[in-house]
Design a protein around this motif. Sequence first.
Motif, PDB file in Angstrom:
ATOM      1  N   ALA A 284      46.176  44.516  42.595  1.00  0.00           N
ATOM      2  CA  ALA A 284      45.173  45.574  42.686  1.00  0.00           C
ATOM      3  C   ALA A 284      44.915  46.212  41.326  1.00  0.00           C
ATOM      4  N   ASP A 285      45.982  46.431  40.574  1.00  0.00           N
ATOM      5  CA  ASP A 285      45.835  47.022  39.245  1.00  0.00           C
ATOM      6  C   ASP A 285      45.049  46.098  38.320  1.00  0.00           C
ATOM      7  N   TYR A 286      45.328  44.799  38.424  1.00  0.00           N
ATOM      8  CA  TYR A 286      44.599  43.852  37.574  1.00  0.00           C
ATOM      9  C   TYR A 286      43.122  43.791  37.974  1.00  0.00           C
ATOM     10  N   LEU A 287      42.854  43.711  39.274  1.00  0.00           N
ATOM     11  CA  LEU A 287      41.463  43.663  39.730  1.00  0.00           C
ATOM     12  C   LEU A 287      40.718  44.938  39.349  1.00  0.00           C
ATOM     13  N   ALA A 288      41.427  46.065  39.294  1.00  0.00           N
ATOM     14  CA  ALA A 288      40.798  47.338  38.926  1.00  0.00           C
ATOM     15  C   ALA A 288      40.260  47.292  37.496  1.00  0.00           C
ATOM     16  N   THR A 289      40.886  46.481  36.643  1.00  0.00           N
ATOM     17  CA  THR A 289      40.400  46.363  35.265  1.00  0.00           C
ATOM     18  C   THR A 289      39.072  45.617  35.201  1.00  0.00           C
ATOM     19  N   LEU A 290      38.700  44.958  36.296  1.00  0.00           N
ATOM     20  CA  LEU A 290      37.449  44.187  36.350  1.00  0.00           C
ATOM     21  C   LEU A 290      36.376  44.914  37.159  1.00  0.00           C
ATOM     22  N   ALA A 291      36.621  46.194  37.444  1.00  0.00           N
ATOM     23  CA  ALA A 291      35.721  46.948  38.319  1.00  0.00           C
ATOM     24  C   ALA A 291      34.301  47.023  37.783  1.00  0.00           C
ATOM     25  N   GLY A 292      34.153  46.952  36.472  1.00  0.00           N
ATOM     26  CA  GLY A 292      32.810  47.029  35.898  1.00  0.00           C
ATOM     27  C   GLY A 292      32.006  45.756  36.049  1.00  0.00           C
ATOM     28  N   THR A 293      32.669  44.677  36.456  1.00  0.00           N
ATOM     29  CA  THR A 293      31.992  43.388  36.657  1.00  0.00           C
ATOM     30  C   THR A 293      32.325  42.877  38.049  1.00  0.00           C
ATOM     31  N   PRO A 294      31.660  43.414  39.076  1.00  0.00           N
ATOM     32  CA  PRO A 294      32.033  43.100  40.461  1.00  0.00           C
ATOM     33  C   PRO A 294      32.019  41.618  40.808  1.00  0.00           C
ATOM     34  N   ARG A 295      31.102  40.853  40.237  1.00  0.00           N
ATOM     35  CA  ARG A 295      31.083  39.416  40.551  1.00  0.00           C
ATOM     36  C   ARG A 295      32.312  38.724  39.974  1.00  0.00           C
ATOM     37  N   THR A 296      32.686  39.115  38.765  1.00  0.00           N
ATOM     38  CA  THR A 296      33.894  38.556  38.153  1.00  0.00           C
ATOM     39  C   THR A 296      35.115  38.975  38.947  1.00  0.00           C
ATOM     40  N   GLN A 297      35.138  40.223  39.375  1.00  0.00           N
ATOM     41  CA  GLN A 297      36.257  40.724  40.177  1.00  0.00           C
ATOM     42  C   GLN A 297      36.374  39.939  41.473  1.00  0.00           C
ATOM     43  N   GLN A 298      35.267  39.718  42.118  1.00  0.00           N
ATOM     44  CA  GLN A 298      35.251  38.987  43.386  1.00  0.00           C
ATOM     45  C   GLN A 298      35.719  37.548  43.194  1.00  0.00           C
ATOM     46  N   ALA A 299      35.221  36.903  42.134  1.00  0.00           N
ATOM     47  CA  ALA A 299      35.601  35.514  41.867  1.00  0.00           C
ATOM     48  C   ALA A 299      37.079  35.404  41.486  1.00  0.00           C
ATOM     49  N   THR A 300      37.556  36.366  40.702  1.00  0.00           N
ATOM     50  CA  THR A 300      38.966  36.363  40.310  1.00  0.00           C
ATOM     51  C   THR A 300      39.861  36.526  41.531  1.00  0.00           C
ATOM     52  N   ARG A 301      39.500  37.438  42.410  1.00  0.00           N
ATOM     53  CA  ARG A 301      40.289  37.649  43.622  1.00  0.00           C
ATOM     54  C   ARG A 301      40.333  36.369  44.454  1.00  0.00           C
ATOM     55  N   SER A 302      39.208  35.687  44.543  1.00  0.00           N
ATOM     56  CA  SER A 302      39.151  34.451  45.318  1.00  0.00           C
ATOM     57  C   SER A 302      40.090  33.393  44.740  1.00  0.00           C
ATOM     58  N   VAL A 303      40.083  33.261  43.415  1.00  0.00           N
ATOM     59  CA  VAL A 303      40.964  32.287  42.758  1.00  0.00           C
ATOM     60  C   VAL A 303      42.430  32.658  42.979  1.00  0.00           C
ATOM     61  N   LEU A 304      42.758  33.945  42.816  1.00  0.00           N
ATOM     62  CA  LEU A 304      44.147  34.390  42.996  1.00  0.00           C
ATOM     63  C   LEU A 304      44.611  34.236  44.444  1.00  0.00           C
ATOM     64  N   LEU A 305      43.698  34.438  45.369  1.00  0.00           N
ATOM     65  CA  LEU A 305      44.046  34.278  46.785  1.00  0.00           C
ATOM     66  C   LEU A 305      44.495  32.844  47.047  1.00  0.00           C
ATOM     67  N   ASP A 306      43.761  31.896  46.489  1.00  0.00           N
ATOM     68  CA  ASP A 306      44.118  30.490  46.657  1.00  0.00           C
ATOM     69  C   ASP A 306      45.354  30.139  45.831  1.00  0.00           C
ATOM     70  N   PHE A 307      45.476  30.752  44.672  1.00  0.00           N
ATOM     71  CA  PHE A 307      46.618  30.532  43.778  1.00  0.00           C
ATOM     72  C   PHE A 307      47.938  30.834  44.494  1.00  0.00           C
ATOM     73  N   PHE A 308      47.985  31.972  45.178  1.00  0.00           N
ATOM     74  CA  PHE A 308      49.214  32.350  45.881  1.00  0.00           C
ATOM     75  C   PHE A 308      49.352  31.629  47.222  1.00  0.00           C
ATOM     76  N   ARG A 309      48.242  31.237  47.803  1.00  0.00           N
ATOM     77  CA  ARG A 309      48.310  30.444  49.039  1.00  0.00           C
ATOM     78  C   ARG A 309      49.016  29.118  48.772  1.00  0.00           C
ATOM     79  N   GLU A 310      48.674  28.505  47.651  1.00  0.00           N
ATOM     80  CA  GLU A 310      49.329  27.252  47.274  1.00  0.00           C
ATOM     81  C   GLU A 310      50.794  27.488  46.890  1.00  0.00           C
ATOM     82  N   ALA A 311      51.091  28.646  46.305  1.00  0.00           N
ATOM     83  CA  ALA A 311      52.474  28.973  45.951  1.00  0.00           C
ATOM     84  C   ALA A 311      53.341  29.084  47.199  1.00  0.00           C
ATOM     85  N   ILE A 312      52.757  29.642  48.254  1.00  0.00           N
ATOM     86  CA  ILE A 312      53.470  29.729  49.532  1.00  0.00           C
ATOM     87  C   ILE A 312      53.747  28.330  50.072  1.00  0.00           C
ATOM     88  N   ALA A 313      52.718  27.483  50.014  1.00  0.00           N
ATOM     89  CA  ALA A 313      52.860  26.116  50.525  1.00  0.00           C
ATOM     90  C   ALA A 313      53.928  25.346  49.753  1.00  0.00           C
TER      91      ALA A 313
END
Length: 335
Positions: free
Chosen positions: A100-129
Motif C-alpha cells: 500500500a505504501d509503495y502504491l501510494a507513491t504512484l497516486a499521481g499516475t493512476p494508470r501506472t498505479q493500477q498496472a503496477t498493482r496488477s503485476v504485483l498481484l500476479d507476482f505474489f500469486r505465483e510466489a504462493i504457487a
Amino acid sequence: MDSKPPAGGFVLGRMTLQQAISQVTEVYLHLHGKMQKKRLIHTVQSAPDRVSDWIPLYLERVKARDVKTETLAVARRYLVKVEPVLGHLAISVITTRHIADYLATLAGTPRTQQATRSVLLDFFREAIAAGWRADNPVAPTRSERVETQRGRLSLEHFKAIHRWSAANQPAWATRAIELAIVTAQRRADIAAMLFSQTRDGHLWIEQGKGGAKVAIPLGLRLDAVGLTVGDVVARCRDGVLSRYLVHHTAHTGRAKPGSKVRDTTIGQAFAEARDAAGVTVKGKTPPTFHELRSLSLRLYHDQGINAQALAGHKSADMTSVYRDVRGDEWVKVSI
C-alpha cells in the motif's frame, strides 16, 4: 566472540548492549522496509528468499505461459521500479502495508498505479504457487479508479474517417478500417489476418489476446455500412502477391510490396485519417483504432447479431451461442 565488555559497557548473554541494539535496529529496519540500500549481511548470507531473488524466477514463469512479448515487457518494466524499494526484503515478510505504501507513491499516475498493482498481484500469486509464501499481500489493496477518457466513435465519425482514408491514404489503411468495422476484431488480429484463413465460407480467426477462436461467416453483413465480411476480403485482393489481407502495395521504407503492415502503423494511419477528418469528442481524448471494435459490436448488437460471440468473449450466460470449450474448438458466429 570476546565476552569482555568494553569500558563503560556490560554484557547481555553473549553480546554487548551495543551489539544487541545494533541487531535489534537492523531487524526493525528490515521488517519495516526501511533498509533501502543493500547491506553487507545480504551479501554474506545471500538470502535466497528476497523479492529481488524471486523477480527473475517469476519472469521465467510468465514467459513459460507463452504470453505476448509486450506482456512480459510490461511485467519486467514495473518490477524494475519495485526492486530498489522492496527487493532487499524477504518475500515472506512483505505485508499489505509495504504494498500500500509503495502504491501510494504512484497516486499521481493512476494508470501506472493500477498496472503496477496488477503485476504485483500476479507476482505474489505465483510466489504462493511456488511455496515462497502463504498469502497474497496485494489482494486487500485498492488502486485509484481510472476513468476512461477516450472518446467513443460514432457511425458518423466512422463514415468521415473512412471517406478521408479512401481518398487520401494507401489502400491498406482503408482495408484495415473496413475489416475492423465488419469483423469487430482487434488491431493486432487484423494486421495478422491471412488469405488462407478464409475457407469453407468463413474467416477463421485465432485471437492473439485471450486465444479465442472465432469463425466469422463471409456472408455476415453490417447493415449500417452496407458491407459483408466477404466484400472486404475481396477488396483486399489486388495485383500484389501477399499472404496478408492488409499489406503494402509499394516500397515504403524497408517494407516491400506484399509485406505485412505492422499493427502500430495501422493505428498511426487511423489517427492521421481521424485528425484530418476533424473527428473530436468534447472533453475526451480522440478515439483510437480500437474504438472501431466497440462501434462494430454496438452496431451488430442493434442489428440483432450476437456480439458476444463475434468479440470472442467468454460468458456463462450465453453458453448456447458461445461455449467455453477451453480453446479446443472453433465457435461459429450465427447470422
